[in-house]
Design an enzyme around this catalytic site. Structure first.
Site, PDB file in Angstrom:
ATOM      1  N   SER A 149       2.797  13.652   2.691  1.00 38.20           N
ATOM      2  CA  SER A 149       3.139  15.036   3.019  1.00 38.20           C
ATOM      3  C   SER A 149       3.231  15.238   4.521  1.00 38.20           C
ATOM      4  O   SER A 149       3.667  16.275   4.971  1.00 38.20           O
ATOM      5  CB  SER A 149       2.120  16.026   2.467  1.00 38.20           C
ATOM      6  OG  SER A 149       0.993  15.413   1.974  1.00 38.20           O
TER       7      SER A 149
ATOM      8  N   HIS B 111       9.058  13.556  -1.287  1.00 38.32           N
ATOM      9  CA  HIS B 111       7.840  14.373  -1.336  1.00 38.32           C
ATOM     10  C   HIS B 111       7.876  15.341  -2.519  1.00 38.32           C
ATOM     11  O   HIS B 111       8.656  16.298  -2.533  1.00 38.32           O
ATOM     12  CB  HIS B 111       7.687  15.144  -0.011  1.00 38.32           C
ATOM     13  CG  HIS B 111       6.420  15.918   0.085  1.00 38.32           C
ATOM     14  ND1 HIS B 111       6.333  17.139   0.690  1.00 38.32           N
ATOM     15  CD2 HIS B 111       5.173  15.638  -0.374  1.00 38.32           C
ATOM     16  CE1 HIS B 111       5.087  17.585   0.604  1.00 38.32           C
ATOM     17  NE2 HIS B 111       4.372  16.691  -0.036  1.00 38.32           N
TER      18      HIS B 111
HETATM   19  N1  3HC Z   1       4.182  19.309 -18.787  1.00 44.49           N
HETATM   20  C1  3HC Z   1       5.283  20.075 -18.797  1.00 44.49           C
HETATM   21  N2  3HC Z   1       5.266  21.403 -18.573  1.00 44.49           N
HETATM   22  C2  3HC Z   1       4.086  21.987 -18.353  1.00 44.49           C
HETATM   23  C3  3HC Z   1       2.884  21.238 -18.334  1.00 44.49           C
HETATM   24  C4  3HC Z   1       2.959  19.848 -18.577  1.00 44.49           C
HETATM   25  N3  3HC Z   1       1.889  19.081 -18.567  1.00 44.49           N
HETATM   26  N4  3HC Z   1       1.867  22.086 -18.080  1.00 44.49           N
HETATM   27  C5  3HC Z   1       2.391  23.292 -17.929  1.00 44.49           C
HETATM   28  N5  3HC Z   1       3.733  23.237 -18.103  1.00 44.49           N
HETATM   29  C6  3HC Z   1       4.687  24.338 -18.022  1.00 44.49           C
HETATM   30  C7  3HC Z   1       4.292  25.444 -18.985  1.00 44.49           C
HETATM   31  O1  3HC Z   1       4.786  25.182 -20.266  1.00 44.49           O
HETATM   32  C8  3HC Z   1       4.933  26.648 -18.348  1.00 44.49           C
HETATM   33  O2  3HC Z   1       6.338  26.645 -18.595  1.00 44.49           O
HETATM   34  P1  3HC Z   1       7.127  28.016 -18.932  1.00 44.49           P
HETATM   35  O3  3HC Z   1       7.014  28.844 -17.682  1.00 44.49           O
HETATM   36  O4  3HC Z   1       8.520  27.549 -19.225  1.00 44.49           O
HETATM   37  O5  3HC Z   1       6.394  28.597 -20.103  1.00 44.49           O
HETATM   38  C9  3HC Z   1       4.750  26.383 -16.858  1.00 44.49           C
HETATM   39  O6  3HC Z   1       4.606  24.950 -16.737  1.00 44.49           O
HETATM   40  C10 3HC Z   1       3.517  27.047 -16.304  1.00 44.49           C
HETATM   41  O7  3HC Z   1       2.367  26.555 -16.984  1.00 44.49           O
HETATM   42  P2  3HC Z   1       1.082  27.406 -17.391  1.00 44.49           P
HETATM   43  O8  3HC Z   1       1.514  28.636 -18.128  1.00 44.49           O
HETATM   44  O9  3HC Z   1       0.104  26.533 -18.074  1.00 44.49           O
HETATM   45  O10 3HC Z   1       0.395  27.749 -16.055  1.00 44.49           O
HETATM   46  P3  3HC Z   1       0.621  28.907 -15.042  1.00 44.49           P
HETATM   47  O11 3HC Z   1       1.653  29.858 -15.473  1.00 44.49           O
HETATM   48  O12 3HC Z   1      -0.757  29.347 -14.753  1.00 44.49           O
HETATM   49  O13 3HC Z   1       1.229  28.087 -13.792  1.00 44.49           O
HETATM   50  C11 3HC Z   1       1.290  26.591 -11.971  1.00 44.49           C
HETATM   51  C12 3HC Z   1       0.576  26.978 -13.256  1.00 44.49           C
HETATM   52  C13 3HC Z   1       2.660  26.008 -12.290  1.00 44.49           C
HETATM   53  C14 3HC Z   1       0.438  25.526 -11.289  1.00 44.49           C
HETATM   54  C15 3HC Z   1       1.481  27.866 -11.090  1.00 44.49           C
HETATM   55  O14 3HC Z   1       0.237  28.489 -10.912  1.00 44.49           O
HETATM   56  C16 3HC Z   1       2.071  27.561  -9.746  1.00 44.49           C
HETATM   57  O15 3HC Z   1       3.275  27.438  -9.576  1.00 44.49           O
HETATM   58  N6  3HC Z   1       1.200  27.447  -8.718  1.00 44.49           N
HETATM   59  C17 3HC Z   1       1.601  27.119  -7.368  1.00 44.49           C
HETATM   60  C18 3HC Z   1       1.770  25.640  -7.254  1.00 44.49           C
HETATM   61  C19 3HC Z   1       2.184  25.237  -5.869  1.00 44.49           C
HETATM   62  O16 3HC Z   1       2.373  26.015  -4.957  1.00 44.49           O
HETATM   63  N7  3HC Z   1       2.303  23.902  -5.683  1.00 44.49           N
HETATM   64  C20 3HC Z   1       2.650  23.331  -4.426  1.00 44.49           C
HETATM   65  C21 3HC Z   1       1.419  22.814  -3.771  1.00 44.49           C
HETATM   66  S1  3HC Z   1       1.793  22.119  -2.197  1.00 44.49           S
HETATM   67  C22 3HC Z   1       2.059  20.513  -2.494  1.00 44.49           C
HETATM   68  O17 3HC Z   1       1.952  20.027  -3.592  1.00 44.49           O
HETATM   69  C23 3HC Z   1       2.432  19.677  -1.317  1.00 44.49           C
HETATM   70  C24 3HC Z   1       1.340  18.729  -0.927  1.00 44.49           C
HETATM   71  O18 3HC Z   1       1.885  17.832   0.002  1.00 44.49           O
HETATM   72  C25 3HC Z   1       0.149  19.406  -0.289  1.00 44.49           C
END
Ligand code: 3HC
Length: 289
Positions: free
Chosen positions: A124, A145
């Site tokens: 990252s 990334h």
């Molecule tokens: N496989 C496939 N799909 C899945 C899954 C899995 N194992 N788990 C969950 N999903 C799907 C769900 O079915 C749902 O899909 P839908 O919207 O079509 O119904 C969707 O993903 C959301 O899942 P949940 O309902 O279980 O969970 P939430 O609605 O609470 O969302 C989250 C969880 C996606 C993590 C959301 O909270 C989010 O987007 N958070 C922010 C994440 C973020 O900002 N990430 C970036 C971090 S920075 C980074 O990574 C960079 C690094 O370098 C630091």
């Protein structure tokens, strides 16, 4: 038929939360994928995590029974770097430590059979060129990334270094868009690329706000969820990313730009020292036990 973009078999080095997610994405896209972990225990843990996630995808109707079985069949696990020899693409996703990544790239350089193989890093914040120069083929090295959780997040930043061959950037951009169905943002080889350069100072500022006693963790998170429509608040997101990763990314950004807003706060450093790494350790700004 020739493999799309010359990528038929994928290796992932490091099967933790990012690497496991990347391996799952590859396997679901129909690619035989081998995950290399450091020891048998970590390999088993990685397999269990990926299988849990695939089971959740099946349960949520994101995959049917056949696709679930096919993804499982595409995955294998190893502790030997040599088992990656016939991969056309290897994605490295170990912790943000330059020396470790440099060693892994030197090892990959030695074992990969194909002169066309692409060596990608999920770093990252570490310069791609520094990682590339630990190989004899820097033109085949590129940044790829992913975002956490990799199975759900639609973005991949693609980062060529100044030595990356244009054909490698084209292959990875095409592969990411057409084979694993993610949106590509092209970024230059500067620490933080696009997303972390904007996201990390914000997350670190939230920690400093909490540390100053300005508001509770719950209120800081509720503020950004309800007031700015973010899916997660900054402290819960930091817990999900991992506080050790947050600290290392902040330090690398500070080293690159000398801007104090990237410096990890004393509290973050103490939490990491205490082993409070967020969700993965069971405790961070919140308690997950
Ligand atoms: N496989 C496939 N799909 C899945 C899954 C899995 N194992 N788990 C969950 N999903 C799907 C769900 O079915 C749902 O899909 P839908 O919207 O079509 O119904 C969707 O993903 C959301 O899942 P949940 O309902 O279980 O969970 P939430 O609605 O609470 O969302 C989250 C969880 C996606 C993590 C959301 O909270 C989010 O987007 N958070 C922010 C994440 C973020 O900002 N990430 C970036 C971090 S920075 C980074 O990574 C960079 C690094 O370098 C630091």
């Amino acid at each position: 038929m020739a493999a799309a973009f010359g990528i038929e078999r994928v290796g992932v080095v490091g099967g933790g939360q990012m690497g496991g997610g990347v391996a799952e994405v590859m396997a679901k896209a129909g690619l035989p994928t081998v995950v290399r972990e450091i020891n048998a225990e970590s390999a088993e843990k990685s397999q269990a995590g990926i299988e849990r996630s695939l089971a959740k995808a099946l349960e949520r109707g994101k995959l049917d029974e056949n696709a679930h079985a096919a993804a499982l069949a595409n995955l294998s696990y190893t502790t030997e770097m040599a088992d990656l020899a016939d991969c056309d693409l290897v994605v490295e996703a170990v912790v943000e430590a330059f020396d470790l990544k440099a060693q892994i790239f030197a090892d990959l350089d030695a074992v990969l059979d194909s002169s066309e193989a692409i060596l990608a890093t999920n770093t990252s914040s570490i310069p791609i060129i520094d990682i590339a120069m630990s190989t004899t083929r820097p033109e085949q090295v590129i940044g790829m990334h992913f975002f956490n959780p990799a199975t759900v997040m639609k973005l991949v930043e693609v980062i060529p270094s100044v030595r990356t061959d244009a054909s490698v950037t084209e292959r990875i951009t095409g592969f990411t868009t057409e084979v694993i169905n993610k949106t590509v943002v092209a970024a230059q080889d500067r620490a933080g690329f696009v997303v972390n350069m904007l996201l990390v100072p914000y997350l670190l500022a939230a920690m400093k706000m909490y540390e100053a006693g300005y508001a509770t963790a719950e209120d800081i998170d509720a503020g950004m969820k309800l007031g700015a429509a973010h899916p997660m608040g900054p402290l819960e997101l930091s817990d999900m990313i991992g506080l050790d990763t947050m600290m290392l990314v902040g330090e690398t950004l500070f080293e690159e730009y000398g801007d104090a807003s990237y410096l990890p706060s004393p509290l973050l450093k103490r939490m990491v020292a205490a082993g409070h790494l967020g969700r993965k350790s069971g405790q961070g700004f919140y308690d997950y036990r």
